[in-house]
Each structure stands twice: as structure tokens, then as C-alpha cells.
Design a protein around this motif. Structure first.
Motif, PDB file in Angstrom:
ATOM      1  N   VAL A  78      -9.144   3.221   1.029  1.00 31.53           N
ATOM      2  CA  VAL A  78     -10.244   3.006   0.079  1.00 31.53           C
ATOM      3  C   VAL A  78     -11.600   3.244   0.735  1.00 31.53           C
ATOM      4  O   VAL A  78     -12.416   4.044   0.248  1.00 31.53           O
ATOM      5  CB  VAL A  78     -10.182   1.586  -0.512  1.00 31.53           C
ATOM      6  N   PHE A  79     -11.856   2.564   1.857  1.00 31.30           N
ATOM      7  CA  PHE A  79     -13.181   2.693   2.485  1.00 31.30           C
ATOM      8  C   PHE A  79     -13.407   4.108   3.016  1.00 31.30           C
ATOM      9  O   PHE A  79     -14.547   4.585   3.054  1.00 31.30           O
ATOM     10  CB  PHE A  79     -13.342   1.669   3.601  1.00 31.30           C
ATOM     11  N   GLU A  80     -12.345   4.767   3.422  1.00 27.44           N
ATOM     12  CA  GLU A  80     -12.497   6.144   3.884  1.00 27.44           C
ATOM     13  C   GLU A  80     -12.987   7.028   2.729  1.00 27.44           C
ATOM     14  O   GLU A  80     -13.846   7.899   2.919  1.00 27.44           O
ATOM     15  CB  GLU A  80     -11.176   6.669   4.428  1.00 27.44           C
ATOM     16  N   GLU A  81     -12.450   6.807   1.537  1.00 33.28           N
ATOM     17  CA  GLU A  81     -12.922   7.565   0.372  1.00 33.28           C
ATOM     18  C   GLU A  81     -14.385   7.242   0.069  1.00 33.28           C
ATOM     19  O   GLU A  81     -15.169   8.128  -0.309  1.00 33.28           O
ATOM     20  CB  GLU A  81     -12.050   7.268  -0.846  1.00 33.28           C
ATOM     21  N   PHE A  82     -14.758   5.976   0.203  1.00 29.11           N
ATOM     22  CA  PHE A  82     -16.160   5.592  -0.026  1.00 29.11           C
ATOM     23  C   PHE A  82     -17.079   6.300   0.978  1.00 29.11           C
ATOM     24  O   PHE A  82     -18.167   6.774   0.621  1.00 29.11           O
ATOM     25  CB  PHE A  82     -16.325   4.079   0.097  1.00 29.11           C
ATOM     26  N   HIS A  83     -16.649   6.341   2.245  1.00 27.28           N
ATOM     27  CA  HIS A  83     -17.452   7.022   3.272  1.00 27.28           C
ATOM     28  C   HIS A  83     -17.622   8.505   2.937  1.00 27.28           C
ATOM     29  O   HIS A  83     -18.718   9.053   3.054  1.00 27.28           O
ATOM     30  CB  HIS A  83     -16.786   6.878   4.638  1.00 27.28           C
ATOM     31  N   LYS A  87     -16.605  -1.976  11.286  1.00 28.71           N
ATOM     32  CA  LYS A  87     -15.629  -0.943  11.608  1.00 28.71           C
ATOM     33  C   LYS A  87     -14.293  -1.591  11.984  1.00 28.71           C
ATOM     34  O   LYS A  87     -14.257  -2.684  12.541  1.00 28.71           O
ATOM     35  CB  LYS A  87     -16.123  -0.103  12.784  1.00 28.71           C
ATOM     36  N   MET A  88     -13.218  -0.899  11.661  1.00 24.03           N
ATOM     37  CA  MET A  88     -11.899  -1.319  12.128  1.00 24.03           C
ATOM     38  C   MET A  88     -11.528  -0.410  13.296  1.00 24.03           C
ATOM     39  O   MET A  88     -11.432   0.803  13.147  1.00 24.03           O
ATOM     40  CB  MET A  88     -10.856  -1.215  11.022  1.00 24.03           C
ATOM     41  N   PHE A  89     -11.285  -1.010  14.477  1.00 20.85           N
ATOM     42  CA  PHE A  89     -10.977  -0.221  15.663  1.00 20.85           C
ATOM     43  C   PHE A  89      -9.487   0.089  15.799  1.00 20.85           C
ATOM     44  O   PHE A  89      -9.106   1.181  16.203  1.00 20.85           O
ATOM     45  CB  PHE A  89     -11.448  -0.958  16.921  1.00 20.85           C
ATOM     46  N   SER A  90      -8.653  -0.882  15.493  1.00 26.57           N
ATOM     47  CA  SER A  90      -7.217  -0.683  15.643  1.00 26.57           C
ATOM     48  C   SER A  90      -6.481  -1.793  14.906  1.00 26.57           C
ATOM     49  O   SER A  90      -7.087  -2.778  14.468  1.00 26.57           O
ATOM     50  CB  SER A  90      -6.825  -0.688  17.127  1.00 26.57           C
ATOM     51  N   TYR A  91      -5.163  -1.613  14.789  1.00 22.95           N
ATOM     52  CA  TYR A  91      -4.359  -2.625  14.105  1.00 22.95           C
ATOM     53  C   TYR A  91      -2.892  -2.446  14.458  1.00 22.95           C
ATOM     54  O   TYR A  91      -2.466  -1.408  14.986  1.00 22.95           O
ATOM     55  CB  TYR A  91      -4.534  -2.536  12.589  1.00 22.95           C
ATOM     56  N   SER A  92      -2.117  -3.448  14.134  1.00 26.11           N
ATOM     57  CA  SER A  92      -0.656  -3.373  14.204  1.00 26.11           C
ATOM     58  C   SER A  92      -0.085  -4.082  12.992  1.00 26.11           C
ATOM     59  O   SER A  92      -0.520  -5.201  12.661  1.00 26.11           O
ATOM     60  CB  SER A  92      -0.123  -4.035  15.478  1.00 26.11           C
ATOM     61  N   LEU A  93       0.872  -3.456  12.336  1.00 21.86           N
ATOM     62  CA  LEU A  93       1.585  -4.089  11.234  1.00 21.86           C
ATOM     63  C   LEU A  93       3.037  -4.347  11.613  1.00 21.86           C
ATOM     64  O   LEU A  93       3.907  -4.478  10.752  1.00 21.86           O
ATOM     65  CB  LEU A  93       1.504  -3.214   9.976  1.00 21.86           C
ATOM     66  N   GLU A  94       3.266  -4.455  12.905  1.00 21.34           N
ATOM     67  CA  GLU A  94       4.601  -4.812  13.387  1.00 21.34           C
ATOM     68  C   GLU A  94       4.939  -6.218  12.923  1.00 21.34           C
ATOM     69  O   GLU A  94       4.143  -7.144  13.095  1.00 21.34           O
ATOM     70  CB  GLU A  94       4.649  -4.721  14.908  1.00 21.34           C
ATOM     71  N   ASN A  95       6.093  -6.392  12.339  1.00 23.97           N
ATOM     72  CA  ASN A  95       6.467  -7.678  11.758  1.00 23.97           C
ATOM     73  C   ASN A  95       6.383  -8.797  12.796  1.00 23.97           C
ATOM     74  O   ASN A  95       6.885  -8.670  13.910  1.00 23.97           O
ATOM     75  CB  ASN A  95       7.887  -7.593  11.190  1.00 23.97           C
ATOM     76  N   HIS A  96       5.726  -9.888  12.433  1.00 19.82           N
ATOM     77  CA  HIS A  96       5.505 -11.062  13.276  1.00 19.82           C
ATOM     78  C   HIS A  96       4.483 -10.812  14.385  1.00 19.82           C
ATOM     79  O   HIS A  96       4.235 -11.700  15.197  1.00 19.82           O
ATOM     80  CB  HIS A  96       6.812 -11.589  13.877  1.00 19.82           C
ATOM     81  N   ASP A  97       3.919  -9.620  14.453  1.00 17.82           N
ATOM     82  CA  ASP A  97       2.878  -9.349  15.446  1.00 17.82           C
ATOM     83  C   ASP A  97       1.750  -8.551  14.802  1.00 17.82           C
ATOM     84  O   ASP A  97       1.169  -7.660  15.399  1.00 17.82           O
ATOM     85  CB  ASP A  97       3.466  -8.583  16.634  1.00 17.82           C
ATOM     86  N   GLU A  98       1.418  -8.904  13.558  1.00 19.24           N
ATOM     87  CA  GLU A  98       0.332  -8.223  12.856  1.00 19.24           C
ATOM     88  C   GLU A  98      -1.012  -8.656  13.447  1.00 19.24           C
ATOM     89  O   GLU A  98      -1.232  -9.843  13.709  1.00 19.24           O
ATOM     90  CB  GLU A  98       0.344  -8.544  11.363  1.00 19.24           C
ATOM     91  N   PHE A  99      -1.885  -7.699  13.652  1.00 23.01           N
ATOM     92  CA  PHE A  99      -3.251  -8.023  14.061  1.00 23.01           C
ATOM     93  C   PHE A  99      -4.160  -6.861  13.692  1.00 23.01           C
ATOM     94  O   PHE A  99      -3.713  -5.730  13.486  1.00 23.01           O
ATOM     95  CB  PHE A  99      -3.336  -8.328  15.562  1.00 23.01           C
ATOM     96  N   GLU A 133      -5.247  -5.318   3.782  1.00 25.48           N
ATOM     97  CA  GLU A 133      -6.541  -5.107   4.443  1.00 25.48           C
ATOM     98  C   GLU A 133      -6.587  -3.758   5.155  1.00 25.48           C
ATOM     99  O   GLU A 133      -7.590  -3.036   5.078  1.00 25.48           O
ATOM    100  CB  GLU A 133      -6.839  -6.229   5.429  1.00 25.48           C
ATOM    101  N   VAL A 134      -5.518  -3.388   5.839  1.00 28.57           N
ATOM    102  CA  VAL A 134      -5.461  -2.093   6.507  1.00 28.57           C
ATOM    103  C   VAL A 134      -5.560  -0.968   5.470  1.00 28.57           C
ATOM    104  O   VAL A 134      -6.252   0.042   5.687  1.00 28.57           O
ATOM    105  CB  VAL A 134      -4.170  -1.961   7.337  1.00 28.57           C
ATOM    106  N   PHE A 135      -4.900  -1.132   4.339  1.00 21.86           N
ATOM    107  CA  PHE A 135      -4.972  -0.147   3.253  1.00 21.86           C
ATOM    108  C   PHE A 135      -6.405   0.041   2.792  1.00 21.86           C
ATOM    109  O   PHE A 135      -6.858   1.172   2.562  1.00 21.86           O
ATOM    110  CB  PHE A 135      -4.088  -0.601   2.099  1.00 21.86           C
ATOM    111  N   LEU A 136      -7.134  -1.045   2.644  1.00 18.87           N
ATOM    112  CA  LEU A 136      -8.536  -0.939   2.214  1.00 18.87           C
ATOM    113  C   LEU A 136      -9.340  -0.105   3.200  1.00 18.87           C
ATOM    114  O   LEU A 136     -10.114   0.776   2.807  1.00 18.87           O
ATOM    115  CB  LEU A 136      -9.149  -2.334   2.073  1.00 18.87           C
ATOM    116  N   TYR A 137      -9.168  -0.393   4.491  1.00 20.01           N
ATOM    117  CA  TYR A 137      -9.948   0.324   5.499  1.00 20.01           C
ATOM    118  C   TYR A 137      -9.526   1.788   5.620  1.00 20.01           C
ATOM    119  O   TYR A 137     -10.380   2.682   5.688  1.00 20.01           O
ATOM    120  CB  TYR A 137      -9.818  -0.367   6.859  1.00 20.01           C
ATOM    121  N   ILE A 161     -21.362  -1.519   4.538  1.00 24.03           N
ATOM    122  CA  ILE A 161     -21.375  -2.957   4.262  1.00 24.03           C
ATOM    123  C   ILE A 161     -20.128  -3.676   4.759  1.00 24.03           C
ATOM    124  O   ILE A 161     -19.896  -4.823   4.408  1.00 24.03           O
ATOM    125  CB  ILE A 161     -21.576  -3.222   2.754  1.00 24.03           C
ATOM    126  N   VAL A 162     -19.320  -2.997   5.587  1.00 21.17           N
ATOM    127  CA  VAL A 162     -18.165  -3.638   6.212  1.00 21.17           C
ATOM    128  C   VAL A 162     -18.176  -3.288   7.696  1.00 21.17           C
ATOM    129  O   VAL A 162     -18.694  -2.229   8.091  1.00 21.17           O
ATOM    130  CB  VAL A 162     -16.835  -3.179   5.578  1.00 21.17           C
TER     131      VAL A 162
END
Length: 493
Positions: free
Chosen positions: A118-123, A147-159, A111-115, A144-145
Motif C-alpha cells: 500500500v505505502f509503496e503505491e502511495f510513494h 521507514k521500514m528497514f526489515s522484517y521477519s514473518l517466520e512463525n513465532h519469530d515475527e519482528f 503491517e508488512v503488507f501496508l508497508y 507520514i510514516v
């Protein structure tokens, strides 16, 4: 099955706890990393979860890959008079068995990859096009999506923290409620624009597109898909067939024998059918970046003064894939709408989808008849329509169940982990030098499948209330697979 009996027997005592956990444990879900992120986003200091107003958005059966919460950050007394910062927070599940079975980290990474990619290229494409054509031209913004404000892909604490569409008037169609015509119409139109952006990116920046899709191997239907997942789908295909066989005269459908033949073939080849449908390279260049999990809960609508949908936005791209665009259409159509609706409107809506996609491609000075000919679109509907039956078998049992009829996913995954555990090493050859025979491997595979079937039967989702609904919905799907000439591929296996 003796080794898993204790785990399985928990079912009746814990089946109704999912929705309670969402509220009782919500504060525990806000880890220090989440609090720090909100502090950075709002330039305030949140010492604990009590500084935030948190309420669950998803309930039992709504999201398999974690909690979805609405989080509102109110300015501390005397510090600011700004409007509270409202967001949607998606948090990964923490149960080890559930994380392992559902490949949680991969889903959040996708999902983070898409935002970010991919979506950056669409923009960028949309902005470039609009800057060239000027404000007087029809806008081609990719909006049509959320905005993503922030994220973490830290193992066991993804959000992931998203824009709160609820605060700007968007609503969700209920999981178990078939969408009305206006909702389906807006869904098809918006999906057409989403798919068109892939075709446009491929035409305008082919190297970028190729690089992006090379990183999007399917993360659901793979050669390593869990046996229990395959058995789950096959169980509900078989139940549909049994319902048709058991049906007394007069038969609901005139072509019951043909419907049973389709179900037999899908049950025998469930994994093969699923994997064959998600291979984007097999239908390139007529493949796009698909949503991948396209159903009611992942579409939000803004309604006009007449309570009809005027716009739609898509959420939850954790299973996004590179595949034929019709997969999203088929997934949504066969899992979310009733046969009576399809009989009345499907041909019209498919035509609207293609015309909207072609129009959006034309906005970028490209020729849709070359990029995605209508004949190819129709051929793909016939070839990949069977995917809708596979997804219906996976989805409809959940969609038609009430919250108190659903099982605890943590509990189920723990049971799966027990039956999937390797045998005690003492029972194996000391130096592992003697390979298993093909017969031994086949016996072991069948033994595992028997355990999986026993597990699925123990957690069988259908009830006396939902079985008639399941029969109507699933048999309607099979009938339409034949009606729209979508059965040839599977019948020829």
C-alpha cells in the motif's frame, strides 16, 4: 468455573510484572534471526545481544501485540567511526495462548503488507505527481510514516525494524493524557492526507486499489471474533449504563433516558454494530484504507520552538482496514479527547479535516466534490459515529489505568484458552453422528458467555481512582453520540 480458578488466582501476584519483564528479559527477546538481520543492516557482526544497546519503548498497556524496543547498534571499537544505527524493533509475543487469541501472525502480516504494497503505491503516486508538476509546485510526498528497514514473518519469530523517529525529534503523547488542541489539529490534518491517498489511488489506479483492499478483510471485528472480546466491550457498556441509572439528582445530563436507551441497544447488539461499521464494500466508493488502531500511542509529533506540533507521523498499522474514513476520526476523537474539548472544537476540526483532504486530492488534479462529497462525509459521521462508543468501551478502561492497575495479558489469554477449550471427547457421542439440538447449542453458548463474564469480572480494570474518570469519559461519549446525531442506526436495530 472451577477449572480456571487456579489461573485466575494468579492475578494479584503478577499484575505489576509487565513493565519489569520489558527490562529483565529484553536480551532474551533478541533471537538469532534478529541479530543476523541487524548484522546485515549495519554490515557488522553481532554475536549476541550485548553488542546492541536495547531499551523498552512500550510499557504495560501500550502495545498488545508485542514488545517495542529501541535498538542502537554501536560500531565495534576500532572498526568504524560512523554514527550509531538507531532503530525501533517490534517483536511479537511468544506466549502460545496470547498468540492464538490475538491472531499475532495476521497482525504482523497486515503491517508488512501496508508497508510493502500500500505505502509503496502511495510513494509512487506522489513521486509521479511531483515529477510532472516540478519542484516549484507544492510537494505531495507521502512522508507520514517511518521507514521500514526489515522484517521477519517466520512463525513465532515475527519482528519488524523501523526508522527511529525519536532520534529525529518526534515524541509521543502519553497513553492517558488527553491531547491538546495543536496535537489534535495536526492529527486531523495528517490523517486527511493519509485518507486522501486512498481516494487518489482508487481514482488513478482502480485495479490496483481493488486488488489491495481485497486482501484487507477486517482482522478485529469479524463473525469469528472471540466471545470474550465481545463480552469485554459489553461489560463496560453496561457499567456506563449502570452509572447513569445510579446517578442521584441532580442528573449530570438532561437526556439521561435517551443515553440509557443507546447503551441498552449497543449492549444488546455489540458484535453486530462493530461488524456493520467495518464493511468497506458497504460504503464503496467512499471507503479508504484506514489506520484501524488510531489513538494516542500510534501518533508521534515533532514540536516547534513554541512546543506546538508542526508535523505528525503514524505508526502501528497491524489492524489497518478498508472502511469509511470517518472510523479513524471517530475512534481517535471518542477514545482520546474529553467532552469539554469536543464541545469547544470538534465541529471546527472536522471542517479542517475535510478541507485538508479535499486540498490534497486537488494536488493530483482530481475533483474532491466527486471523489468524496462533503455531504457523504457528514452522512458517514452520523452512520458510523456509534463505532466510537464501541471502541471507547474497549479502550478507555486501559487508557485511564496506571501501569500497576493493568493485568498481565499472557495470564489473561491463558485463562481464556482454558475456558475456550473443548470438552473431553469422552463426553461426546462416540461417532459424532448425532448433531446437537438448537436448544443444546444455545445452552452451551450461554454457559460459555457466563464463563467469559466471570473471567472479565475477575480481571475488572476499574478502581476507585479510575471509576470517576471512566464515568466522565464514557458518559461524555454517549452524550455526544446523541448530540451529533450518531444514534439513529443503533436505535433502529
Amino acid at each position: 468455573m472451577g477449572d480456571i480458578s487456579e489461573t485466575l488466582n494468579k492475578k494479584n501476584n503478577t499484575k505489576c510484572e509487565n513493565s519489569q519483564k520489558l527490562t529483565e528479559n529484553k536480551d532474551e527477546e533478541l533471537t538469532p534471526n534478529i541479530l543476523k538481520t541487524y548484522a546485515n543492516l549495519t554490515h557488522q557482526s553481532f554475536l549476541n545481544a550485548s553488542d546492541l544497546k536495547v531499551q523498552p519503548i512500550s510499557g504495560a498497556g501500550d502495545n498488545s501485540y508485542g514488545l517495542v524496543l529501541q535498538v542502537i547498534c554501536n560500531a565495534k571499537s576500532g572498526e568504524s567511526s560512523e554514527t550509531p544505527f538507531s532503530s525501533i524493533l517490534k517483536i511479537s509475543p511468544k506466549n502460545p495462548a496470547r498468540r492464538a487469541h490475538m491472531n499475532v501472525f495476521d497482525f504482523y502480516t497486515r503491517e508488512v503488507f501496508l508497508y510493502e504494497k500500500v505505502f509503496e503505491e502511495f510513494h509512487v503516486l506522489a513521486e509521479e505527481r511531483n515529477s510532472i508538476n516540478g519542484e516549484s509546485a507544492e510537494s505531495a510526498l507521502f512522508d507520514i510514516v517511518p521507514k521500514m528497514f526489515s522484517y521477519s514473518l517466520e512463525n513465532h519469530d515475527e519482528f519488524i525494524i523501523f526508522e527511529d523517529l525519536l532520534k529525529i525529534g518526534y515524541i509521543q503523547n502519553a497513553r492517558s493524557k488527553p491531547p491538546t488542541y495543536d496535537l489534535v489539529l495536526k492529527t486531523f490534518q495528517t490523517l486527511a492526507k493519509f485518507h486522501a491517498m486512498s481516494f487518489i489511488l482508487q481514482a488513478k489506479k482502480p485495479k490496483v486499489f481493488t486488488e489491495l483492499v481485497s486482501q484487507m478483510a477486517d482482522n478485529l471485528f469479524t463473525e469469528n471474533i472471540a466471545d470474550v472480546s465481545v463480552e469485554f466491550g459489553k461489560t463496560y457498556i453496561k457499567r456506563t449504563r449502570d452509572m447513569l441509572v445510579e446517578e442521584a439528582e441532580p442528573k449530570t445530563y438532561d437526556n439521561t433516558a435517551d443515553m440509557i436507551a443507546v447503551l441498552d441497544k449497543v449492549e444488546q447488539n455489540f458484535k453486530k454494530v462493530g461488524i456493520s461499521c467495518v464493511q468497506g464494500n458497504a460504503c464503496a466508493p467512499y471507503a479508504v484504507i484506514c489506520h484501524g488502531d488510531f489513538w494516542n500511542n500510534n501518533i508521534l509529533y515533532k514540536l516547534d520552538s513554541n512546543q506546538c506540533a508542526e508535523s505528525a507521523k503514524f505508526v502501528d498499522f497491524q489492524i489497518a482496514r478498508y472502511a469509511a474514513p470517518v472510523l479513524d476520526l471517530i475512534h481517535y476523537t471518542f477514545t482520546c479527547t474529553e467532552k469539554t474539548f469536543r464541545d469547544a472544537h470538534l465541529n471546527e476540526l472536522l471542517d479542517i479535516y475535510y478541507k485538508c483532504l479535499a486540498k490534497h486530492i486537488c494536488l493530483f488534479a482530481l475533483d474532491p466534490t466527486k471523489i468524496y462529497p462533503e455531504q457523504i462525509f457528514k452522512q458517514q459521521l452520523c452512520r458510523y459515529g456509534i463505532f466510537g462508543l464501541c471502541m471507547a468501551a474497549f479502550s478507555i478502561p486501559f487508557f485511564i489505568s496506571n501501569s500497576n492497575e493493568l493485568v498481565d495479558l499472557d495470564e489473561v489469554c491463558e485463562a481464556i484458552s482454558v475456558i475456550s477449550a473443548p470438552e473431553d471427547s469422552t463426553s461426546q457421542n462416540a461417532n459424532n453422528s448425532v448433531p446437537s439440538s438448537s436448544k443444546d447449542s444455545a445452552n452451551k453458548s450461554e454457559e460459555n458467555n457466563e464463563k467469559n463474564r466471570a473471567l472479565i469480572n475477575d480481571y475488572y480494570l476499574l478502581t476507585p481512582r479510575s471509576e470517576p474518570i471512566f464515568k466522565r469519559r464514557m458518559t461524555g461519549v454517549v452524550c455526544d453520540i446523541l448530540k451529533y446525531d450518531m444514534a439513529d442506526y443503533v436505535l433502529n436495530l
